[in-house]
Enzyme design. Structure first.
Site, PDB file in Angstrom:
ATOM      1  N   ASP A  12      24.685 -10.327  -3.772  1.00  0.00           N
ATOM      2  CA  ASP A  12      23.543 -11.075  -4.320  1.00  0.00           C
ATOM      3  C   ASP A  12      22.516 -10.049  -4.791  1.00  0.00           C
ATOM      4  O   ASP A  12      22.577  -8.871  -4.419  1.00  0.00           O
ATOM      5  CB  ASP A  12      22.938 -11.983  -3.240  1.00  0.00           C
ATOM      6  CG  ASP A  12      21.712 -12.727  -3.745  1.00  0.00           C
ATOM      7  OD1 ASP A  12      21.798 -13.307  -4.848  1.00  0.00           O
ATOM      8  OD2 ASP A  12      20.661 -12.710  -3.077  1.00  0.00           O
ATOM      9  N   SER A  13      21.554 -10.533  -5.547  1.00  0.00           N
ATOM     10  CA  SER A  13      20.480  -9.653  -6.005  1.00  0.00           C
ATOM     11  C   SER A  13      19.610  -9.183  -4.834  1.00  0.00           C
ATOM     12  O   SER A  13      18.878  -8.214  -4.970  1.00  0.00           O
ATOM     13  CB  SER A  13      19.602 -10.406  -7.008  1.00  0.00           C
ATOM     14  OG  SER A  13      19.168 -11.631  -6.443  1.00  0.00           O
ATOM     15  N   CYS A  75      24.926 -14.950  -5.956  1.00  0.00           N
ATOM     16  CA  CYS A  75      23.753 -15.081  -6.824  1.00  0.00           C
ATOM     17  C   CYS A  75      24.071 -16.025  -7.998  1.00  0.00           C
ATOM     18  O   CYS A  75      25.023 -15.789  -8.747  1.00  0.00           O
ATOM     19  CB  CYS A  75      23.404 -13.695  -7.344  1.00  0.00           C
ATOM     20  SG  CYS A  75      22.009 -13.649  -8.450  1.00  0.00           S
ATOM     21  N   ASN A  76      23.265 -17.063  -8.155  1.00  0.00           N
ATOM     22  CA  ASN A  76      23.487 -17.990  -9.267  1.00  0.00           C
ATOM     23  C   ASN A  76      23.338 -17.288 -10.611  1.00  0.00           C
ATOM     24  O   ASN A  76      24.098 -17.534 -11.537  1.00  0.00           O
ATOM     25  CB  ASN A  76      22.479 -19.146  -9.194  1.00  0.00           C
ATOM     26  CG  ASN A  76      22.935 -20.252  -8.273  1.00  0.00           C
ATOM     27  OD1 ASN A  76      23.427 -21.278  -8.706  1.00  0.00           O
ATOM     28  ND2 ASN A  76      22.790 -20.031  -6.974  1.00  0.00           N
ATOM     29  N   GLU A 154      10.406 -16.343  -0.345  1.00  0.00           N
ATOM     30  CA  GLU A 154      10.397 -15.003   0.262  1.00  0.00           C
ATOM     31  C   GLU A 154       9.129 -14.784   1.081  1.00  0.00           C
ATOM     32  O   GLU A 154       9.114 -14.012   2.032  1.00  0.00           O
ATOM     33  CB  GLU A 154      10.558 -13.937  -0.820  1.00  0.00           C
ATOM     34  CG  GLU A 154      11.886 -14.103  -1.543  1.00  0.00           C
ATOM     35  CD  GLU A 154      12.603 -12.825  -1.886  1.00  0.00           C
ATOM     36  OE1 GLU A 154      11.953 -11.777  -1.976  1.00  0.00           O
ATOM     37  OE2 GLU A 154      13.843 -12.888  -2.093  1.00  0.00           O
ATOM     38  N   CYS A 186      20.131 -21.970  -7.098  1.00  0.00           N
ATOM     39  CA  CYS A 186      19.582 -20.640  -6.787  1.00  0.00           C
ATOM     40  C   CYS A 186      19.760 -20.412  -5.294  1.00  0.00           C
ATOM     41  O   CYS A 186      19.636 -21.351  -4.493  1.00  0.00           O
ATOM     42  CB  CYS A 186      18.099 -20.590  -7.163  1.00  0.00           C
ATOM     43  SG  CYS A 186      17.281 -19.058  -6.694  1.00  0.00           S
ATOM     44  N   HIS A 188      17.919 -19.238  -3.073  1.00  0.00           N
ATOM     45  CA  HIS A 188      16.783 -19.475  -2.177  1.00  0.00           C
ATOM     46  C   HIS A 188      16.483 -20.960  -1.934  1.00  0.00           C
ATOM     47  O   HIS A 188      15.797 -21.297  -0.987  1.00  0.00           O
ATOM     48  CB  HIS A 188      15.522 -18.823  -2.752  1.00  0.00           C
ATOM     49  CG  HIS A 188      15.535 -17.338  -2.725  1.00  0.00           C
ATOM     50  ND1 HIS A 188      16.487 -16.595  -3.381  1.00  0.00           N
ATOM     51  CD2 HIS A 188      14.705 -16.450  -2.119  1.00  0.00           C
ATOM     52  CE1 HIS A 188      16.246 -15.316  -3.179  1.00  0.00           C
ATOM     53  NE2 HIS A 188      15.171 -15.199  -2.426  1.00  0.00           N
TER      54      HIS A 188
HETATM   55  N1  DGL Z   1      19.736 -14.671  -6.283  1.00  0.00           N
HETATM   56  C1  DGL Z   1      19.059 -15.215  -7.435  1.00  0.00           C
HETATM   57  C2  DGL Z   1      19.774 -16.481  -7.901  1.00  0.00           C
HETATM   58  O1  DGL Z   1      20.437 -17.169  -7.146  1.00  0.00           O
HETATM   59  C3  DGL Z   1      17.598 -15.493  -7.137  1.00  0.00           C
HETATM   60  C4  DGL Z   1      16.761 -14.258  -6.965  1.00  0.00           C
HETATM   61  C5  DGL Z   1      16.732 -13.389  -8.213  1.00  0.00           C
HETATM   62  O2  DGL Z   1      16.114 -13.765  -9.220  1.00  0.00           O
HETATM   63  O3  DGL Z   1      17.340 -12.336  -8.166  1.00  0.00           O
HETATM   64  O4  DGL Z   1      19.710 -16.805  -9.060  1.00  0.00           O
END
Ligand code: DGL
Length: 269
Positions: A12-13, A75-76, A154, A186, A188
Protein backbone atom coordinates in the site's frame (compact mmCIF):
# COMPACT_ATOMS: atom_id res chain seq x y z
CA UNK A 1 7.03 -22.59 -9.24
CA UNK A 2 5.09 -20.91 -6.42
CA UNK A 3 4.12 -22.99 -3.45
CA UNK A 4 1.40 -22.63 -0.83
CA UNK A 5 4.04 -22.34 1.89
CA UNK A 6 5.30 -18.99 0.66
CA UNK A 7 3.94 -15.77 2.13
CA UNK A 8 1.40 -13.50 0.48
CA UNK A 9 2.79 -10.05 -0.31
CA UNK A 10 0.63 -6.99 0.30
CA UNK A 11 1.55 -3.39 -0.49
CA UNK A 12 0.00 0.00 0.00
CA UNK A 13 1.06 3.62 -0.23
CA UNK A 14 1.29 3.69 3.57
CA UNK A 15 -0.57 2.46 6.57
CA UNK A 16 -4.15 2.22 5.22
CA UNK A 17 -3.52 -1.12 3.50
CA UNK A 18 -3.54 -2.71 6.94
CA UNK A 19 -7.36 -2.69 6.62
CA UNK A 20 -6.87 -5.23 3.83
CA UNK A 21 -4.34 -7.19 5.90
CA UNK A 22 -6.92 -7.29 8.70
CA UNK A 23 -9.41 -8.97 6.36
CA UNK A 24 -6.77 -11.40 5.08
CA UNK A 25 -5.90 -12.32 8.67
CA UNK A 26 -9.57 -12.88 9.45
CA UNK A 27 -10.18 -15.11 6.44
CA UNK A 28 -6.74 -16.72 6.06
CA UNK A 29 -5.33 -16.94 9.59
CA UNK A 30 -2.59 -19.43 8.70
CA UNK A 31 -1.07 -17.43 5.90
CA UNK A 32 2.22 -15.60 6.45
CA UNK A 33 2.05 -12.06 5.13
CA UNK A 34 4.71 -9.62 4.01
CA UNK A 35 3.40 -6.06 4.13
CA UNK A 36 5.08 -3.07 2.52
CA UNK A 37 3.82 0.43 3.35
CA UNK A 38 5.47 3.04 1.15
CA UNK A 39 5.26 5.65 3.90
CA UNK A 40 8.06 7.76 2.42
CA UNK A 41 6.04 8.48 -0.72
CA UNK A 42 2.44 8.47 0.56
CA UNK A 43 -0.03 9.73 -0.65
CA UNK A 44 -0.45 8.03 -4.02
CA UNK A 45 -3.98 9.41 -4.41
CA UNK A 46 -2.82 12.84 -5.57
CA UNK A 47 -0.07 11.56 -7.92
CA UNK A 48 -0.11 11.11 -11.68
CA UNK A 49 -0.84 7.69 -13.22
CA UNK A 50 2.81 7.33 -14.41
CA UNK A 51 4.15 7.93 -10.92
CA UNK A 52 1.65 5.57 -9.29
CA UNK A 53 2.57 2.83 -11.79
CA UNK A 54 6.30 3.34 -11.20
CA UNK A 55 5.87 3.21 -7.42
CA UNK A 56 3.64 0.13 -7.65
CA UNK A 57 6.31 -1.69 -9.73
CA UNK A 58 8.98 -0.83 -7.19
CA UNK A 59 6.78 -1.99 -4.32
CA UNK A 60 6.04 -5.26 -6.10
CA UNK A 61 9.72 -5.82 -6.92
CA UNK A 62 10.48 -5.52 -3.21
CA UNK A 63 7.81 -8.11 -2.34
CA UNK A 64 9.09 -10.46 -5.05
CA UNK A 65 12.53 -10.34 -3.46
CA UNK A 66 10.90 -11.54 -0.23
CA UNK A 67 9.71 -14.67 -2.06
CA UNK A 68 5.96 -14.09 -2.09
CA UNK A 69 3.58 -16.48 -3.88
CA UNK A 70 1.08 -13.74 -4.79
CA UNK A 71 0.78 -9.97 -4.51
CA UNK A 72 -2.24 -8.11 -3.15
CA UNK A 73 -2.42 -4.46 -4.15
CA UNK A 74 -4.22 -3.12 -1.08
CA UNK A 75 -4.10 0.46 -2.31
CA UNK A 76 -7.15 1.44 -4.37
CA UNK A 77 -5.17 4.08 -6.25
CA UNK A 78 -2.43 1.62 -7.22
CA UNK A 79 -5.04 -1.04 -8.09
CA UNK A 80 -6.83 1.46 -10.29
CA UNK A 81 -3.76 2.46 -12.31
CA UNK A 82 -1.15 -0.27 -12.03
CA UNK A 83 -2.85 -3.67 -11.89
CA UNK A 84 -2.56 -4.37 -15.58
CA UNK A 85 1.15 -3.45 -15.69
CA UNK A 86 1.91 -5.52 -12.60
CA UNK A 87 0.09 -8.53 -14.00
CA UNK A 88 2.13 -8.29 -17.20
CA UNK A 89 5.50 -7.67 -15.55
CA UNK A 90 5.52 -10.05 -12.63
CA UNK A 91 5.41 -13.76 -12.58
CA UNK A 92 3.00 -14.27 -9.66
CA UNK A 93 -0.77 -13.78 -9.39
CA UNK A 94 -1.54 -10.13 -8.63
CA UNK A 95 -4.87 -9.19 -7.01
CA UNK A 96 -6.26 -5.69 -6.56
CA UNK A 97 -9.18 -4.25 -4.64
CA UNK A 98 -11.21 -2.81 -7.53
CA UNK A 99 -12.63 -5.98 -9.06
CA UNK A 100 -13.68 -7.47 -5.69
CA UNK A 101 -15.27 -4.13 -4.72
CA UNK A 102 -17.08 -3.91 -8.05
CA UNK A 103 -18.39 -7.46 -7.71
CA UNK A 104 -19.62 -6.76 -4.19
CA UNK A 105 -21.37 -3.59 -5.39
CA UNK A 106 -23.12 -5.50 -8.18
CA UNK A 107 -24.34 -7.99 -5.62
CA UNK A 108 -25.45 -5.32 -3.15
CA UNK A 109 -27.39 -2.94 -5.37
CA UNK A 110 -31.17 -3.23 -5.55
CA UNK A 111 -32.12 -0.24 -7.67
CA UNK A 112 -28.92 -0.15 -9.70
CA UNK A 113 -27.78 3.24 -8.35
CA UNK A 114 -24.21 2.99 -7.04
CA UNK A 115 -22.03 5.68 -5.50
CA UNK A 116 -18.23 5.40 -5.46
CA UNK A 117 -15.85 7.23 -3.12
CA UNK A 118 -12.08 7.29 -3.55
CA UNK A 119 -8.98 9.41 -3.96
CA UNK A 120 -8.63 11.86 -6.84
CA UNK A 121 -6.50 9.36 -8.76
CA UNK A 122 -8.90 6.45 -8.23
CA UNK A 123 -11.93 8.44 -9.33
CA UNK A 124 -10.05 9.88 -12.30
CA UNK A 125 -9.10 6.37 -13.44
CA UNK A 126 -12.78 5.35 -13.78
CA UNK A 127 -11.59 1.89 -12.74
CA UNK A 128 -14.70 1.11 -10.68
CA UNK A 129 -16.92 2.36 -13.51
CA UNK A 130 -15.16 0.11 -16.02
CA UNK A 131 -15.27 -2.94 -13.75
CA UNK A 132 -18.95 -2.48 -12.87
CA UNK A 133 -20.28 -1.44 -16.28
CA UNK A 134 -18.40 -4.28 -18.01
CA UNK A 135 -20.69 -6.61 -16.06
CA UNK A 136 -23.90 -4.58 -16.23
CA UNK A 137 -24.12 -1.46 -18.36
CA UNK A 138 -27.64 -0.59 -17.25
CA UNK A 139 -26.47 0.59 -13.83
CA UNK A 140 -26.18 4.25 -12.80
CA UNK A 141 -22.87 5.21 -11.22
CA UNK A 142 -22.00 8.40 -9.35
CA UNK A 143 -18.44 9.00 -8.18
CA UNK A 144 -16.91 11.50 -5.82
CA UNK A 145 -13.25 12.14 -4.98
CA UNK A 146 -12.83 12.69 -1.24
CA UNK A 147 -9.26 13.95 -0.71
CA UNK A 148 -9.92 15.19 2.83
CA UNK A 149 -10.90 11.80 4.25
CA UNK A 150 -7.44 10.19 4.30
CA UNK A 151 -5.85 12.95 6.42
CA UNK A 152 -8.86 12.99 8.75
CA UNK A 153 -8.57 9.24 9.34
CA UNK A 154 -4.81 9.50 9.80
CA UNK A 155 -5.43 12.18 12.39
CA UNK A 156 -7.74 9.75 14.20
CA UNK A 157 -10.77 12.00 13.62
CA UNK A 158 -13.11 9.17 12.74
CA UNK A 159 -15.83 10.30 15.15
CA UNK A 160 -15.46 14.06 14.95
CA UNK A 161 -17.81 16.89 14.06
CA UNK A 162 -15.44 18.12 11.33
CA UNK A 163 -15.37 14.69 9.68
CA UNK A 164 -19.15 14.43 9.84
CA UNK A 165 -19.46 17.85 8.18
CA UNK A 166 -16.99 16.84 5.46
CA UNK A 167 -18.85 13.57 4.88
CA UNK A 168 -22.19 15.35 4.60
CA UNK A 169 -20.70 17.62 1.97
CA UNK A 170 -19.08 14.81 0.00
CA UNK A 171 -22.15 12.56 0.13
CA UNK A 172 -24.80 15.17 -0.59
CA UNK A 173 -24.64 15.00 -4.42
CA UNK A 174 -24.63 11.20 -4.35
CA UNK A 175 -27.57 11.00 -1.96
CA UNK A 176 -29.45 13.45 -4.15
CA UNK A 177 -29.06 10.88 -6.92
CA UNK A 178 -30.75 8.35 -4.63
CA UNK A 179 -27.89 5.85 -4.56
CA UNK A 180 -28.73 2.57 -2.82
CA UNK A 181 -25.14 1.28 -2.61
CA UNK A 182 -21.89 3.06 -1.80
CA UNK A 183 -18.42 1.69 -2.55
CA UNK A 184 -15.76 2.67 -0.01
CA UNK A 185 -12.98 2.76 -2.60
CA UNK A 186 -9.99 3.64 -0.43
CA UNK A 187 -7.94 1.83 2.19
CA UNK A 188 -8.83 4.33 4.92
CA UNK A 189 -12.59 4.42 4.54
CA UNK A 190 -13.40 1.20 6.47
CA UNK A 191 -12.45 3.18 9.58
CA UNK A 192 -15.18 5.65 8.69
CA UNK A 193 -17.83 3.02 8.10
CA UNK A 194 -19.99 4.01 11.07
CA UNK A 195 -19.75 7.71 10.33
CA UNK A 196 -20.50 7.15 6.63
CA UNK A 197 -23.44 4.86 7.46
CA UNK A 198 -24.94 7.54 9.68
CA UNK A 199 -24.69 10.20 6.99
CA UNK A 200 -25.79 7.90 4.15
CA UNK A 201 -28.79 6.53 6.07
CA UNK A 202 -30.35 3.08 6.26
CA UNK A 203 -31.32 2.90 2.62
CA UNK A 204 -27.67 2.80 1.44
CA UNK A 205 -25.63 -0.39 1.57
CA UNK A 206 -21.91 0.12 2.12
CA UNK A 207 -19.40 -1.95 0.18
CA UNK A 208 -16.05 -2.27 1.92
CA UNK A 209 -13.43 -2.92 -0.75
CA UNK A 210 -10.97 -4.30 1.85
CA UNK A 211 -13.47 -6.90 3.01
CA UNK A 212 -14.41 -7.83 -0.54
CA UNK A 213 -10.72 -8.16 -1.41
CA UNK A 214 -10.07 -10.62 1.43
CA UNK A 215 -12.80 -12.95 0.20
CA UNK A 216 -11.63 -12.59 -3.39
CA UNK A 217 -8.00 -13.46 -2.54
CA UNK A 218 -9.11 -16.55 -0.63
CA UNK A 219 -11.24 -17.69 -3.54
CA UNK A 220 -8.48 -17.10 -6.13
CA UNK A 221 -5.71 -18.72 -4.07
CA UNK A 222 -7.91 -21.77 -3.49
CA UNK A 223 -8.55 -21.96 -7.22
CA UNK A 224 -4.80 -21.74 -7.93
CA UNK A 225 -4.04 -24.31 -5.21
CA UNK A 226 -1.94 -21.74 -3.42
CA UNK A 227 -3.82 -21.69 -0.12
CA UNK A 228 -1.80 -22.68 2.92
CA UNK A 229 -3.69 -25.63 4.39
CA UNK A 230 -1.08 -27.61 6.29
CA UNK A 231 0.50 -25.07 8.64
CA UNK A 232 -0.48 -25.62 12.28
CA UNK A 233 0.68 -22.31 13.70
CA UNK A 234 -0.99 -18.94 13.10
CA UNK A 235 0.43 -16.95 10.21
CA UNK A 236 2.82 -14.10 10.94
CA UNK A 237 3.06 -10.59 9.51
CA UNK A 238 6.41 -9.15 8.44
CA UNK A 239 5.85 -5.44 8.03
CA UNK A 240 8.17 -3.08 6.18
CA UNK A 241 7.95 0.67 5.67
CA UNK A 242 10.00 3.07 3.58
CA UNK A 243 10.10 5.83 6.21
CA UNK A 244 10.54 5.81 9.97
CA UNK A 245 8.83 3.04 11.87
CA UNK A 246 7.74 4.90 15.02
CA UNK A 247 4.57 6.57 13.74
CA UNK A 248 3.56 3.46 11.81
CA UNK A 249 3.96 1.30 14.92
CA UNK A 250 2.01 3.79 17.01
CA UNK A 251 -1.14 3.81 14.87
CA UNK A 252 -1.00 0.47 13.02
CA UNK A 253 -3.23 -1.38 15.49
CA UNK A 254 -6.10 0.98 14.71
CA UNK A 255 -6.17 -0.24 11.09
CA UNK A 256 -5.10 -3.80 11.72
CA UNK A 257 -7.08 -4.57 14.87
CA UNK A 258 -3.96 -6.10 16.48
CA UNK A 259 -0.35 -4.99 17.06
CA UNK A 260 1.64 -5.26 13.82
CA UNK A 261 4.64 -7.05 15.32
CA UNK A 262 8.16 -5.87 14.48
CA UNK A 263 8.33 -3.30 11.69
CA UNK A 264 11.46 -2.73 9.61
CA UNK A 265 12.48 0.26 7.55
CA UNK A 266 13.75 -0.53 4.05
CA UNK A 267 15.04 1.46 1.10
CA UNK A 268 13.30 0.53 -2.13
CA UNK A 269 16.22 0.85 -4.56
N1 DGL B 1 -4.01 3.89 -0.11
C1 DGL B 1 -4.68 4.94 -0.86
C2 DGL B 1 -5.90 4.36 -1.57
O1 DGL B 1 -6.48 3.37 -1.16
C3 DGL B 1 -5.06 6.10 0.04
C4 DGL B 1 -3.90 6.90 0.54
C5 DGL B 1 -3.10 7.55 -0.59
O2 DGL B 1 -3.59 8.49 -1.23
O3 DGL B 1 -2.00 7.08 -0.82
O4 DGL B 1 -6.29 4.88 -2.59
Amino acid sequence: MNSARQPIGVFDSGIGGLTVVRQLRRLLPREDLVYLGDTARVPYGSKSPETVIRYACEDTRFLMRRGVKAVVVACNTASAWALETLTQRFDVPVFGVILPGARAALKATRQGRIGILGTHATIRSMAYHKAILARDDTLHLYARACPLLVPLVEEGWVDHAVTRAVLRDYLRPLLRRRIDTLVLGCTHYPLLKDAIARVAGRGVRLVDSAEACGAFVRERLAHLRLLETRRRRAGVIHAFVTDEVERFEMVAARYLGEPPGPVQRVPLD
